[in-house]
Design an enzyme around this catalytic site. Structure first.
Site, short mmCIF file in Angstrom:
data_model
loop_
_atom_site.label_atom_id
_atom_site.label_comp_id
_atom_site.label_asym_id
_atom_site.label_seq_id
_atom_site.Cartn_x
_atom_site.Cartn_y
_atom_site.Cartn_z
N ASP A 16 0.95 0.27 4.64
CA ASP A 16 -0.27 -0.13 3.93
C ASP A 16 -1.50 0.67 4.33
O ASP A 16 -2.61 0.17 4.32
CB ASP A 16 -0.54 -1.64 4.14
CG ASP A 16 0.60 -2.49 3.66
OD1 ASP A 16 1.28 -2.07 2.70
OD2 ASP A 16 0.83 -3.57 4.23
N LYS A 19 -1.23 5.00 1.15
CA LYS A 19 -0.41 6.15 0.71
C LYS A 19 -0.47 6.33 -0.80
O LYS A 19 -0.58 7.45 -1.30
CB LYS A 19 1.05 5.93 1.16
CG LYS A 19 1.22 5.87 2.67
CD LYS A 19 2.64 5.55 3.08
CE LYS A 19 3.09 4.14 2.80
NZ LYS A 19 2.41 3.09 3.61
N GLY A 43 4.63 -1.44 -1.34
CA GLY A 43 3.65 -1.82 -2.37
C GLY A 43 2.53 -0.81 -2.28
O GLY A 43 1.75 -0.85 -1.34
N HIS A 44 2.50 0.14 -3.21
CA HIS A 44 1.52 1.22 -3.15
C HIS A 44 0.50 1.04 -4.27
O HIS A 44 0.84 1.10 -5.45
CB HIS A 44 2.23 2.58 -3.27
CG HIS A 44 3.14 2.86 -2.11
ND1 HIS A 44 3.87 4.01 -1.98
CD2 HIS A 44 3.41 2.13 -1.00
CE1 HIS A 44 4.56 3.98 -0.85
NE2 HIS A 44 4.30 2.84 -0.24
N GLN A 225 6.43 2.52 3.97
CA GLN A 225 6.30 1.85 5.27
C GLN A 225 5.46 2.74 6.20
O GLN A 225 4.63 3.49 5.73
CB GLN A 225 7.66 1.52 5.88
CG GLN A 225 8.43 0.42 5.14
CD GLN A 225 9.04 0.84 3.82
OE1 GLN A 225 9.81 1.79 3.76
NE2 GLN A 225 8.72 0.15 2.75
P1 GDP Z 1 0.13 1.81 0.81
O1 GDP Z 1 1.25 0.85 0.90
O2 GDP Z 1 0.05 2.71 2.00
O3 GDP Z 1 0.08 2.57 -0.48
O4 GDP Z 1 -1.21 0.93 0.86
P2 GDP Z 1 -1.49 -0.47 0.07
O5 GDP Z 1 -1.69 -0.17 -1.36
O6 GDP Z 1 -0.45 -1.47 0.43
O7 GDP Z 1 -2.82 -0.95 0.76
C1 GDP Z 1 -3.97 -0.19 0.77
C2 GDP Z 1 -5.11 -1.04 0.12
O8 GDP Z 1 -6.37 -0.47 0.44
C3 GDP Z 1 -5.04 -1.07 -1.38
O9 GDP Z 1 -5.50 -2.32 -1.82
C4 GDP Z 1 -5.99 0.05 -1.80
O10 GDP Z 1 -6.54 -0.16 -3.10
C5 GDP Z 1 -7.05 -0.08 -0.75
N1 GDP Z 1 -7.73 1.18 -0.36
C6 GDP Z 1 -7.21 2.43 -0.27
N2 GDP Z 1 -8.12 3.29 0.23
C7 GDP Z 1 -9.24 2.57 0.46
C8 GDP Z 1 -10.52 2.89 1.02
O11 GDP Z 1 -10.82 4.00 1.44
N3 GDP Z 1 -11.42 1.85 1.12
C9 GDP Z 1 -11.14 0.59 0.70
N4 GDP Z 1 -12.07 -0.34 0.85
N5 GDP Z 1 -9.93 0.26 0.19
C10 GDP Z 1 -8.99 1.24 0.08
P1 IMO Z 2 4.27 0.14 2.31
O1 IMO Z 2 5.09 1.28 1.79
C1 IMO Z 2 3.80 -2.93 5.40
C2 IMO Z 2 7.46 -4.66 7.05
C3 IMO Z 2 7.72 -6.11 6.75
C4 IMO Z 2 8.48 -6.53 7.98
C5 IMO Z 2 9.33 -5.28 8.28
C6 IMO Z 2 10.74 -5.34 7.75
O2 IMO Z 2 3.57 -0.65 1.27
O3 IMO Z 2 3.38 0.61 3.42
P2 IMO Z 2 11.80 -5.15 5.32
O4 IMO Z 2 11.59 -6.00 4.09
O5 IMO Z 2 11.51 -3.71 5.11
O6 IMO Z 2 13.14 -5.38 5.93
O7 IMO Z 2 10.73 -5.73 6.37
O8 IMO Z 2 8.64 -4.19 7.68
N1 IMO Z 2 7.23 -3.79 5.88
C7 IMO Z 2 6.03 -3.33 5.50
N2 IMO Z 2 4.81 -3.56 6.01
N3 IMO Z 2 3.95 -2.06 4.38
C8 IMO Z 2 5.17 -1.80 3.87
O9 IMO Z 2 5.38 -0.87 2.92
C9 IMO Z 2 6.28 -2.46 4.42
N4 IMO Z 2 7.61 -2.46 4.15
C10 IMO Z 2 8.17 -3.25 5.06
O10 IMO Z 2 6.52 -6.83 6.60
O11 IMO Z 2 7.60 -6.71 9.06
MG MG Z 3 1.63 -1.23 0.85
#
Ligand code: GDP
Ligand code: IMO
Ligand code: MG
Length: 422
Positions: A16, A19, A43-44, A225
């Protein structure tokens, strides 16, 4: 002809990091975008033109119509969830079928893999991993046990193979006494998803990628991840089940290490973790609550609260080492806009012992902090380095020195354009 390169964008903490946003932003520079590990546990989030998408299995390069996106052999795919995800994009007006190629070697997540995920978690009780419940662990376990089903299987006489693996799972569930479930409806949608997947190019993506590289094309490998969730290098057993680090790019796409170019290590200006497991920098106070509120740190997949804390240099140094990170990408500094002070964990301490290198088990280690002044102004509109408040520039310089790696990209808001290249 000079051969193309595979650049990798890897989450280097607990996932999270942002990415999706950065891959979407980088896509115009590349010919192909490929996921190499994980599945719908990811979840991207991508935000542009007032639209928001959360991608799970589909690479974040999908919005650029000229580009090929690949779900590589190292990934696992749930046909039903994939169908929902792709249809949502189709409804929004994006043509996905021709743009998205799926490896025939990627493994399939069955409905019973998800039940097994729940059953194994229930059996662990207090020690549960806190998985996303998407069947990731059981699917990779079947892959390693050499009984898994692959995407290529759906091109042949699939149903008998499906029934055999399902029967094996039902036997395990019965042995565990985990019998209170009904997958009838889920299975129907899942089989519909199998049919839906047949419309896509199901290819030998390792050939496709290597041919593209030979023709001088460049590939962006999108991590899922984070490094501390890696099956080998993460905080085992509180990890996911795939290789999320740079080695996973080679095995998960079928490319050789000499093809790897830059390795972008992405992290946030603070730390988060979802699920169980040790997290030395976790804050249980108002500051942690404030980071969660301002940063909207709730899971994109499960909606769970993300645990929050300060940046952890012990963890970052370790991830930079195992991945050979060439450039860092720092996200979400805007979330810290109103903090008077910003802390940075520079070492861990336990029983009088101090370490700056990642211990075998991080449980029980307490963080040692250094404190820096906050910038106390709104970063979200800043685009030029000349406009950086002094304290933000100092924070960046401090981290670069400590981590001995340049921070080449900065993000100060969720939208595509809130990105600064240095
Ligand atoms: P990922 O799994 O690495 O793609 O990241 P996620 O989408 O799960 O979580 C990143 C969250 O931060 C999302 O809700 C993005 O919209 C938000 N986000 C990304 N870059 C920024 C930033 O520079 N500032 C803020 N405030 N939010 C951001
Ligand atoms: P992105 O790509 C954050 C965590 C789960 C749990 C552990 C194992 O959005 O960054 P799993 O379902 O993979 O067997 O869970 O890994 N986890 C993540 N945490 N971002 C993710 O993906 C994750 N994918 C798995 O919360 O602790
Ligand atoms: Mg994510």
């Amino acid at each position: 002809m000079t051969k193309g390169k595979v650049d990798a964008l890897l989450g280097i903490v607990f996932g999270d990091e942002g990415k999706g946003k950065v891959v979407d932003y980088f896509t115009p520079r590349y010919d192909l975008v490929a996921r190499f590990a994980g599945g719908p546990n990811a979840g991207h989030t991508i935000i542009f033109d007032d639209k928001k998408f959360v991608l799970r299995s589909i690479p974040s390069g999908i919005f650029d119509e000229g580009k090929t996106n690949i779900i590589g052999n190292g990934c696992v795919i749930a046909p039903d969830l994939f169908m929902y995800e792709a249809r949502e994009l189709e409804v929004a007006g994006y043509e996905v079928v021709q743009r998205l190629h799926i490896s025939r070697r990627a493994h399939l997540i069955l409905p019973t893999h998800r039940v097994l995920d729940r059953a194994y978690e229930a059996a662990k009780g207090e020690g549960k991993v806190g998985t996303t419940g998407k069947g990731i662990g059981p699917t990779y376990s079947d892959k390693a046990a050499r009984v898994g089903l692959r995407v290529g299987d759906i091109q042949g006489d699939f149903i008998p193979k499906y029934e055999a693996l399902k029967a094996r799972h039902l036997q395990i569930l019965s042995d565990l006494g985990f019998t209170d479930f009904d997958i009838t409806d889920e299975e129907k949608t899942w089989l519909e998803g199998i049919d839906y997947m047949r419309r896509f190019p199901l290819t030998d993506t390792e050939h496709e990628i290597n041919q593209a590289l030979a023709a001088g094309k460049n590939v962006l490998a999108e991590g899922a991840q984070g490094s501390l969730l890696d099956i080998d290098h993460g905080t085992y057993p509180f990890v996911s089940s795939s290789s999320t680090t740079v080695g996973g790019v080679c095995t998960g796409l079928g490319i050789a290490p000499q093809n790897i170019g830059r390795v972008w290590g992405i992290f946030k200006a603070y730390s988060t973790r979802v699920g169980s497991g040790p997290f030395p920098v976790e804050l249980f106070d108002e500051t942690g609550e404030e980071i969660r509120r301002v940063g909207k740190e709730f899971g994109a997949v499960t909606g769970r609260n993300r645990r929050c804390g300060w940046v952890d240099l012990v963890a970052l140094k370790y991830a930079i080492m195992v991945n050979g990170v060439t450039d860092l990408v720092m996200m979400k500094a805007d979330v810290l806009d109103s903090f008077k002070e910003i802390k940075v964990c520079v070492a861990y301490e336990k029983d009088g012992e101090r370490t700056e290198s990642m211990p075998y088990d991080t449980e029980g280690w307490a963080p040692v902090y250094e404190t820096l002044p906050g910038w106390n102004c709104d970063l979200t509109g800043v685009r030029a380095e000349a406009d950086f408040p002094k304290e933000y520039a100092d924070y960046i310089a401090y981290l670069e020195k400590q981590l001995a790696t340049p921070i080449s990209i900065l993000s100060v808001g969720p939208e595509r354009d809130a990105t600064i290249i240095r």
